[in-house]
Design an enzyme around this catalytic site. Structure first.
Site, PDB file in Angstrom:
ATOM      1  N   GLU A   1       0.831  -1.123  -0.094  1.00  0.00           N
ATOM      2  CA  GLU A   1      -0.196  -0.202  -0.028  1.00  0.00           C
ATOM      3  C   GLU A   1       0.884   1.149   0.042  1.00  0.00           C
ATOM      4  O   GLU A   1       1.880   1.353   0.725  1.00  0.00           O
ATOM      5  CB  GLU A   1      -0.678  -0.108   1.214  1.00  0.00           C
ATOM      6  CG  GLU A   1      -1.838   1.151   1.429  1.00  0.00           C
ATOM      7  CD  GLU A   1      -2.662   1.012   2.489  1.00  0.00           C
ATOM      8  OE1 GLU A   1      -3.431   2.007   3.009  1.00  0.00           O
ATOM      9  OE2 GLU A   1      -2.567   0.250   3.568  1.00  0.00           O
ATOM     10  N   LEU A   2       0.678   2.256  -0.990  1.00  0.00           N
ATOM     11  CA  LEU A   2       1.285   3.460  -1.032  1.00  0.00           C
ATOM     12  C   LEU A   2       0.288   4.448  -0.796  1.00  0.00           C
ATOM     13  O   LEU A   2      -0.493   4.563  -1.279  1.00  0.00           O
ATOM     14  CB  LEU A   2       2.076   3.538  -2.383  1.00  0.00           C
ATOM     15  CG  LEU A   2       2.787   2.267  -2.793  1.00  0.00           C
ATOM     16  CD1 LEU A   2       3.128   2.330  -4.257  1.00  0.00           C
ATOM     17  CD2 LEU A   2       4.231   2.567  -2.157  1.00  0.00           C
TER      18      LEU A   2
END
Length: 129
Positions: A123-124
């Protein structure tokens, strides 16, 4: 008892192919490859790093069942997610979802999701002002 834990220094990913993993994180996410100790490899970003263990040749001590592709974690970025998504797509890295609203440790974030070469969910995210 409050033992004063205040953050993390590094975590370890067990990987099938060191070079593919290094390329993904360095080219895709701008991390820096670091060699240390006796042939050990890490990915440095900011004041943190991800140590890499080759599957089948893990460094002791290690997790009870080190398995490539079993991680799910969030990395923070200052890059606008639409720009980051376009960059990743240009490298052939598919964005699975996002940008979507989520909740981070300090409050609301916007996130995109990708998979690294081992299938770990990355997840960014960026915090909302």
């Amino acid at each position: 008892m409050d033992v004063g834990v205040r953050g993390f220094d590094h975590f370890v990913l067990t990987v099938r192919d060191l070079r593919k993993t290094i390329n993904f994180y360095c080219q895709g996410l701008g991390m820096t490859e670091e060699r240390f100790g006796q042939g050990r490899v890490a990915l440095r970003f900011g004041t943190h790093k991800i140590n890499l263990h080759q599957a089948g040749a893990e460094i002791m001590p290690h997790a009870a069942s080190p398995t490539p592709g079993s991680a799910d974690f969030c990395l923070l970025t200052d890059t606008p997610l639409t720009e980051l998504a376009a960059h990743l797509e240009s490298l052939g890295i598919r964005v699975l979802e996002g940008p979507v609203a989520r909740t981070g440790a300090r409050g609301p974030i916007m996130s995109i999701y990708v998979r690294d070469p081992d299938g770990n969910l990355v997840e960014l995210a960026g915090y909302l002002q």
